[in-house]
Design an enzyme around this catalytic site. Structure first.
Site, PDB file in Angstrom:
ATOM      1  N   CYS A  95       0.956  -1.304   0.155  1.00 55.81           N
ATOM      2  CA  CYS A  95       0.007  -0.065  -0.140  1.00 55.81           C
ATOM      3  C   CYS A  95       1.029   1.180   0.189  1.00 55.81           C
ATOM      4  O   CYS A  95       1.876   1.253   0.694  1.00 55.81           O
ATOM      5  CB  CYS A  95      -1.072   0.112   0.997  1.00 55.81           C
ATOM      6  SG  CYS A  95      -0.272   0.568   2.976  1.00 55.81           S
ATOM      7  N   GLU A  96       0.352   2.299  -0.504  1.00 54.84           N
ATOM      8  CA  GLU A  96       1.253   3.241  -0.937  1.00 54.84           C
ATOM      9  C   GLU A  96       1.037   4.395   0.330  1.00 54.84           C
ATOM     10  O   GLU A  96       1.870   5.243   0.394  1.00 54.84           O
ATOM     11  CB  GLU A  96       0.711   4.241  -2.238  1.00 54.84           C
ATOM     12  CG  GLU A  96      -0.418   4.832  -2.223  1.00 54.84           C
ATOM     13  CD  GLU A  96      -0.791   5.559  -3.556  1.00 54.84           C
ATOM     14  OE1 GLU A  96      -0.076   5.198  -4.365  1.00 54.84           O
ATOM     15  OE2 GLU A  96      -1.755   6.527  -3.538  1.00 54.84           O
ATOM     16  N   HIS A  97       0.341   4.224   1.133  1.00 57.72           N
ATOM     17  CA  HIS A  97       0.015   4.952   2.363  1.00 57.72           C
ATOM     18  C   HIS A  97       0.951   4.622   3.527  1.00 57.72           C
ATOM     19  O   HIS A  97       1.453   5.299   4.381  1.00 57.72           O
ATOM     20  CB  HIS A  97      -1.449   4.850   2.874  1.00 57.72           C
ATOM     21  CG  HIS A  97      -2.277   5.361   1.918  1.00 57.72           C
ATOM     22  ND1 HIS A  97      -3.615   4.621   1.627  1.00 57.72           N
ATOM     23  CD2 HIS A  97      -2.420   6.410   1.107  1.00 57.72           C
ATOM     24  CE1 HIS A  97      -4.240   5.176   0.588  1.00 57.72           C
ATOM     25  NE2 HIS A  97      -3.528   6.047   0.336  1.00 57.72           N
ATOM     26  N   HIS A  98       1.095   3.240   3.520  1.00 55.38           N
ATOM     27  CA  HIS A  98       2.188   2.694   4.771  1.00 55.38           C
ATOM     28  C   HIS A  98       3.271   2.105   4.017  1.00 55.38           C
ATOM     29  O   HIS A  98       4.195   1.676   5.204  1.00 55.38           O
ATOM     30  CB  HIS A  98       1.092   1.873   5.674  1.00 55.38           C
ATOM     31  CG  HIS A  98       0.138   2.653   6.348  1.00 55.38           C
ATOM     32  ND1 HIS A  98      -1.244   2.573   5.582  1.00 55.38           N
ATOM     33  CD2 HIS A  98      -0.049   3.752   7.308  1.00 55.38           C
ATOM     34  CE1 HIS A  98      -1.974   3.047   6.235  1.00 55.38           C
ATOM     35  NE2 HIS A  98      -1.422   3.862   7.208  1.00 55.38           N
ATOM     36  N   GLN A 136      -5.521  -0.463  -3.577  1.00 58.53           N
ATOM     37  CA  GLN A 136      -6.102  -1.565  -4.262  1.00 58.53           C
ATOM     38  C   GLN A 136      -7.063  -1.202  -5.378  1.00 58.53           C
ATOM     39  O   GLN A 136      -7.326  -1.855  -6.641  1.00 58.53           O
ATOM     40  CB  GLN A 136      -7.015  -2.309  -3.432  1.00 58.53           C
ATOM     41  CG  GLN A 136      -7.409  -3.890  -3.901  1.00 58.53           C
ATOM     42  CD  GLN A 136      -8.225  -4.407  -2.818  1.00 58.53           C
ATOM     43  OE1 GLN A 136      -7.759  -4.555  -1.645  1.00 58.53           O
ATOM     44  NE2 GLN A 136      -8.999  -5.222  -3.045  1.00 58.53           N
ATOM     45  N   HIS A 164      -5.040  -6.554   4.131  1.00 60.16           N
ATOM     46  CA  HIS A 164      -3.964  -5.311   4.070  1.00 60.16           C
ATOM     47  C   HIS A 164      -3.503  -5.307   5.414  1.00 60.16           C
ATOM     48  O   HIS A 164      -3.945  -5.117   6.561  1.00 60.16           O
ATOM     49  CB  HIS A 164      -4.943  -3.808   3.909  1.00 60.16           C
ATOM     50  CG  HIS A 164      -5.130  -3.699   2.629  1.00 60.16           C
ATOM     51  ND1 HIS A 164      -4.534  -2.696   1.736  1.00 60.16           N
ATOM     52  CD2 HIS A 164      -6.190  -4.190   1.872  1.00 60.16           C
ATOM     53  CE1 HIS A 164      -5.194  -2.756   0.520  1.00 60.16           C
ATOM     54  NE2 HIS A 164      -6.251  -3.672   0.695  1.00 60.16           N
ATOM     55  N   CYS A 166      -1.664  -3.323   6.879  1.00 63.29           N
ATOM     56  CA  CYS A 166      -1.769  -2.008   7.608  1.00 63.29           C
ATOM     57  C   CYS A 166      -3.234  -1.671   8.383  1.00 63.29           C
ATOM     58  O   CYS A 166      -3.104  -1.244   9.514  1.00 63.29           O
ATOM     59  CB  CYS A 166      -1.770  -0.808   6.576  1.00 63.29           C
ATOM     60  SG  CYS A 166      -3.136  -0.459   5.273  1.00 63.29           S
TER      61      CYS A 166
END
Ligand code: ZN
Length: 207
Positions: A95-98, A136, A164, A166
């Site tokens: 995931c690009e956030h975490h 996603q 996920h 995260c």
């Protein structure tokens, strides 16, 4: 350039990895270790920055891939009017956030319009987009769009179901929440019977 091996990489990994461990990236990982209170000089961590750098580059190798690279010439003229689906394609992404992994399965279907694609290419198309930092939702759209571009089919349907990390190991710590995304186009969007057939096939077995 190609000869900065990390001691414990297997021969197989080295053969498929066109990247060299990036010293700059490794230096950042070393600094990261310091900032979380670790001692990068202790025995177990000495090689970790180089390993992490190599691993991260491998896990994001999709940035260097085009869909056309992985599909090659595996597009065939064929009159076939029914749905073609490959389900349960394993996928691993981050995931690009975490920058934490998410993983699960993709179910990919299309109805051709004179052209079909070699079935083994569908997982490779998924990987082009999975092996990058992702959300996603976007990945699902990208897989559908890529198939639309290369096949110009009557329609495409993609469902991705993923866990996920995260969500599982931090934040809300929900271990069993699966995220499901879908993207449909053409007859999969416009014809409810086709969409029904697709969703039924995608969830047969209950996932
Ligand atoms: Zn995340």
């Amino acid at each position: 350039m190609s000869s900065t091996p990390v001691a414990d990489r297997s021969a197989k990994e080295s053969a498929t990895d066109v990247h060299v461990p990036d010293e700059e990236l490794a230096a950042l990982v070393k600094r990261q270790l310091e900032l979380i209170g670790e001692n990068p000089g202790r025995e177990g961590l000495v090689k970790t920055p180089a390993r992490v750098a190599a691993s991260l580059k491998w896990l994001t190798r999709g940035y260097d891939l085009e869909v056309s690279d992985v599909v090659g010439d595996a597009i065939f003229e064929e009159q076939h009017d029914n749905m073609i689906m490959v389900r349960d394609i394993e996928l691993y992404s981050m995931c690009e956030h975490h920058m934490l992994p998410f993983f699960g399965k993709a179910h990919v279907a299309y109805i051709p319009n004179g052209r079909i694609i070699g079935l083994s290419k569908l997982p490779r198309v998924v990987d082009v987009f999975a092996r990058r930092l992702q959300v996603q939702e976007r990945m699902t759209e990208q897989v559908a769009q890529a198939l639309t571009d290369i096949l110009q089919p009557r329609g495409v349907g993609v469902v991705i179901e993923a866990y996920h990390l995260c969500m599982m190991m931090r934040g809300v710590q929900k271990q069993n929440s699966k995220t499901i995304t879908s993207a449909v186009s053409g007859v999969f969007r416009d014809d409810y019977k086709t969409r029904d057939e697709f969703l039924r096939l995608a969830h047969y077995n209950g996932g």
